[in-house]
Each structure stands twice: as structure tokens, then as C-alpha cells.
Design an enzyme around this catalytic site. Structure first.
Site, PDB file in Angstrom:
ATOM      1  N   PHE A  72       0.736  -1.189  -0.052  1.00 15.17           N
ATOM      2  CA  PHE A  72       0.030   0.055  -0.011  1.00 15.17           C
ATOM      3  C   PHE A  72       0.877   1.413  -0.002  1.00 15.17           C
ATOM      4  O   PHE A  72       0.276   2.278   0.001  1.00 15.17           O
ATOM      5  CB  PHE A  72      -0.861  -0.114   1.202  1.00 15.17           C
ATOM      6  CG  PHE A  72      -1.780  -0.899   1.544  1.00 15.17           C
ATOM      7  CD1 PHE A  72      -2.935  -0.985   0.814  1.00 15.17           C
ATOM      8  CD2 PHE A  72      -1.506  -2.125   2.354  1.00 15.17           C
ATOM      9  CE1 PHE A  72      -4.106  -1.868   0.865  1.00 15.17           C
ATOM     10  CE2 PHE A  72      -2.646  -3.252   2.305  1.00 15.17           C
ATOM     11  CZ  PHE A  72      -3.688  -3.162   1.719  1.00 15.17           C
ATOM     12  N   TYR A 140      -0.349  10.380 -10.780  1.00 16.98           N
ATOM     13  CA  TYR A 140      -0.584   9.176 -10.001  1.00 16.98           C
ATOM     14  C   TYR A 140      -0.809   8.030 -10.715  1.00 16.98           C
ATOM     15  O   TYR A 140      -0.588   6.786 -10.478  1.00 16.98           O
ATOM     16  CB  TYR A 140      -1.641   9.694  -9.071  1.00 16.98           C
ATOM     17  CG  TYR A 140      -2.052   8.626  -8.262  1.00 16.98           C
ATOM     18  CD1 TYR A 140      -1.315   7.863  -7.224  1.00 16.98           C
ATOM     19  CD2 TYR A 140      -3.478   8.170  -8.026  1.00 16.98           C
ATOM     20  CE1 TYR A 140      -1.773   6.796  -6.435  1.00 16.98           C
ATOM     21  CE2 TYR A 140      -4.040   7.345  -7.255  1.00 16.98           C
ATOM     22  CZ  TYR A 140      -3.116   6.641  -6.396  1.00 16.98           C
ATOM     23  OH  TYR A 140      -3.812   5.492  -5.794  1.00 16.98           O
TER      24      TYR A 140
END
Ligand code: UDP
Length: 328
Positions: A72, A140
Site C-alpha cells: 500500500f 499518480y
């Protein structure tokens, strides 16, 4: 055999750690605590450090018997990525390359990787399917798509099997009431709405009301963090059973407009929640809604918390009891 959770002190990572602990897994957490919170980690062995630092990775892999990694650890703000693309490429791509190098060295063959709906860019079809075009409109999304491609080659060359999970809008908080969302600064819709309900902000700004949607505001697919985390557990199980590498969307399959979310939040909280319409936010597609049929079919993933009321109610319970987030 331990599971390494990189970014385990973050919003989704901490819910993952809680789920793994509940299942009786041995959990190792790596977090640099730039955004994550120590008291969000409900168990496991914690290492403070950065995925870009080989020394800490070598230490973790030599001191523990890691069989799988759930990754993550990333920067994840679309707007910031547009202004600071190199930060995103360095951390999100560079960090994962480091991790894969160490996994290769220690013969670790399973990775569950956090990806994003932002890999698709402006979708041509709704609901979005995994095989649809991936043309990110921000760094991103580009950084996550780059890692997806890197993973493909690492599977071919080194036999590292991956599950890429493309999240839609993660929301809600753990039903145990102990962990939830605490971003600084907060940029996400539901937390900001609830900060208005708490009296911490005066109003919620609606970014654009002239989109081609049912009420002119952006439509998103909000998926409860508990459901999201459950998909990771199922993906991990599948990899451990010898499953091949896969990419899955994780969403609710239902789209809600910004106005609808505010309306449901008014109902759940009983508060007025003032809104103010402003310009569109750069890089926001009008509609992002997932088809998650592939994850449901192949992982036997069943959504338990899929009503928007439940998503907002669990988040509201967290905010009411933790008005200062993890600063208690
Ligand atoms: N949004 C908004 N006001 C806010 C924050 C978000 O209108 O203060 C809108 C945003 O334009 C998007 C949706 O809410 O359409 C969800 O945004 P969020 O930042 O929560 O997640 P994202 O879709 O960027 O991952």
C-alpha cells in the site's frame, strides 16, 4: 510464514493489518509514518522505514520468513501528482522496484498491489472493465500503471505472481470503531463532508456542477474499506493456492454524485451540511464506476457493506468518536 504489509499505518493498510491479525496471520508492517499513524496499527511487528531504503527491506526479509507482500506504500493524491510528478514516480515506482528486487533475492513469490481507477483516465465505457483502455490523465495513475507493467515482466522473468487491485473510491471506517480515515491534509469528499457535520469546517465545496451527469456533479463508485480489504485477503489466498497473476477492479458497481453523497450524509448525521459550488477540480473525470464482476467471479468476493448509508454511517461513527483523528 508472515505477510509484509507496506504502508500498513495508512488508511487502507491499517484496515488490512486488522483483518490479517483477526485471521491469525503473522503480520509485519513497514511504514515511514509520513502519512500513517502508529495507533492505527492494531497488531503485528512494526518497522519504521521507507520502501525506497534497501537496508530496511533487507533487515525485514532477513529477520522474518515473509511469504507474501501486500503493498500500500505510495503517494496517492491526484492533484499533488500533477504538480510533483517526480515525487510520484520516485516513490510509487522506485519504491516498488526496490521491494521487488528484495522479493526476488529472498524468493518471495506473491504480491498484492494497490492500484487505482486513475489508471483508466477518462473512461470510454461505464461501468469500467479491466480490459478497457488505460490512458491515465495524471502522474499518480501513470505511476501505478507503470508498476502494473513492471509486475508483468517480473512474473515472466522471476515467477513473482501478483494481484493488482484497481480501487475506486475507498470510504468508510472499521466497524470495530477503532480505526478510520485520518489524512493530513484531508482532500477526500466523505471525510470533508463529515468535518462540516462536526463543525470543523463551514461548508463543503462542490467541485463543478456542469458535468454531463444526472445532477451536474461528478459521479464516483464508493467502496467500503472493509469490503476492499476483504478482496485483498481473498486475492492473497488465491495466490497462495497457486493462482496466476491477475488484475481486478474493486468497486461497488453503483455511482453516486457529489450531491447525492452530501444528501445521504445529511440524513445519516442529522446535520445541515452547507455546500458551495466552485469550479471543477483539474483532472477529475465526470464518471468513474467499476464493473467488479471479475473479482466477484474469480475471488468469490461478496460485498457486505455496499450501501452508501452504511459507508457514511461507519465513517461518521469514527469521526464522532475521534474528532482529532489519531491525535488522542
Ligand atoms: N469533491 C468535491 N469536493 C471536495 C472533495 C471532492 O466536490 O471537497 C469531489 C471530487 O471532485 C470528486 C469526488 O468528490 O468528483 C470524489 O473526490 P475524492 O477526492 O474523494 O476522491 P477521488 O475521486 O479524487 O479519488
Amino acid at each position: 510464514m508472515a505477510v509484509l504489509v507496506c504502508g500498513g499505518a495508512g488508511y487502507i493498510g491499517s484496515h488490512m493489518v486488522a483483518a490479517l491479525i483477526e485471521k491469525g496471520e503473522e503480520v509485519i508492517v513497514l511504514d515511514n509514518f509520513q502519512k500513517g499513524h502508529r495507533n492505527a496499527i492494531l497488531g503485528g511487528t512494526v518497522y519504521e522505514g521507507d520502501v525506497r531504503d534497501k537496508n530496511i527491506l533487507n533487515k525485514i526479509f532477513s529477520e522474518n520468513t515473509i511469504d507474501s507482500v501486500i503493498d500500500f506504500a505510495a503517494d496517492s493524491l491526484v492533484g499533488e501528482s500533477v504538480h510533483e510528478p517526480l515525487k510520484y514516480f520516485n516513490n510509487n515506482i522506485g519504491g516498488t522496484i526496490n521491494l521487488l528486487e528484495v522479493m526476488k533475492e529472498y524468493g518471495v513469490k506473491h504480491i498484492v498491489f494497490s492500484s487505482t481507477a486513475a489508471t483508466y483516465g477518462e473512461p470510454k465505457n461505464i461501468p469500467i472493465k479491466e480490459e478497457d483502455d488505460t490512458i491515465p490523465t495524471n502522474p499518480y495513475g501513470e505511476s501505478k500503471l507503470a508498476v502494473e507493467k513492471i509486475l508483468k515482466w517480473c512474473d515472466k522473468a522471476y515467477g513473482i505472481k501478483y494481484t493488482v487491485l484497481r480501487y475506486f473510491n475507498a470510504a468508510g471506517a472499521h466497524v470495530n470503531g477503532r480505526i478510520g480515515e485520518d489524512h493530513r491534509p484531508e482532500t477526500h469528499l466523505i471525510p470533508i463532508i463529515l468535518e462540516v457535520a462536526l463543525g470543523k469546517r463551514e461548508f463543503i465545496t462542490i467541485f463543478g456542477n456542469n458535468y454531463e451527469t444526472k445532477d451536474g456533479t461528478c459521479v464516483r463508485d464508493y467502496i467500503h474499506v472493509m469490503d476492499l480489504v476483504n478482496a485483498h485477503s481473498l486475492a492473497l489466498e488465491r495466490l497462495r493456492m497457486g493462482g496466476e497473476s491477475r488484475i481486478y477492479n474493486l468497486g461497488n458497481g453503483q455511482g453516486f454524485s457529489v450531491k447525492e453523497v452530501i444528501e445521504v450524509a445529511r440524513k445519516v448525521t442529522g446535520k445541515e451540511i452547507k455546500d458551495v459550488v466552485a469550479d471543477r477540480r483539474a483532472g477529475d473525470p465526470a464518471v468513474l464506476v467499476a464493473s467488479s464482476n471479475k473479482a466477484m467471479d474469480e475471488l468469490s468476493w461478496v460485498l457486505e457493506y455496499n450501501s452508501l448509508e452504511t459507508i457514511i454511517k461507519t465513517a461518521w461513527d469514527w469521526y464522532k468518536n475521534h474528532p482529532n483523528g489519531y491525535n488522542y
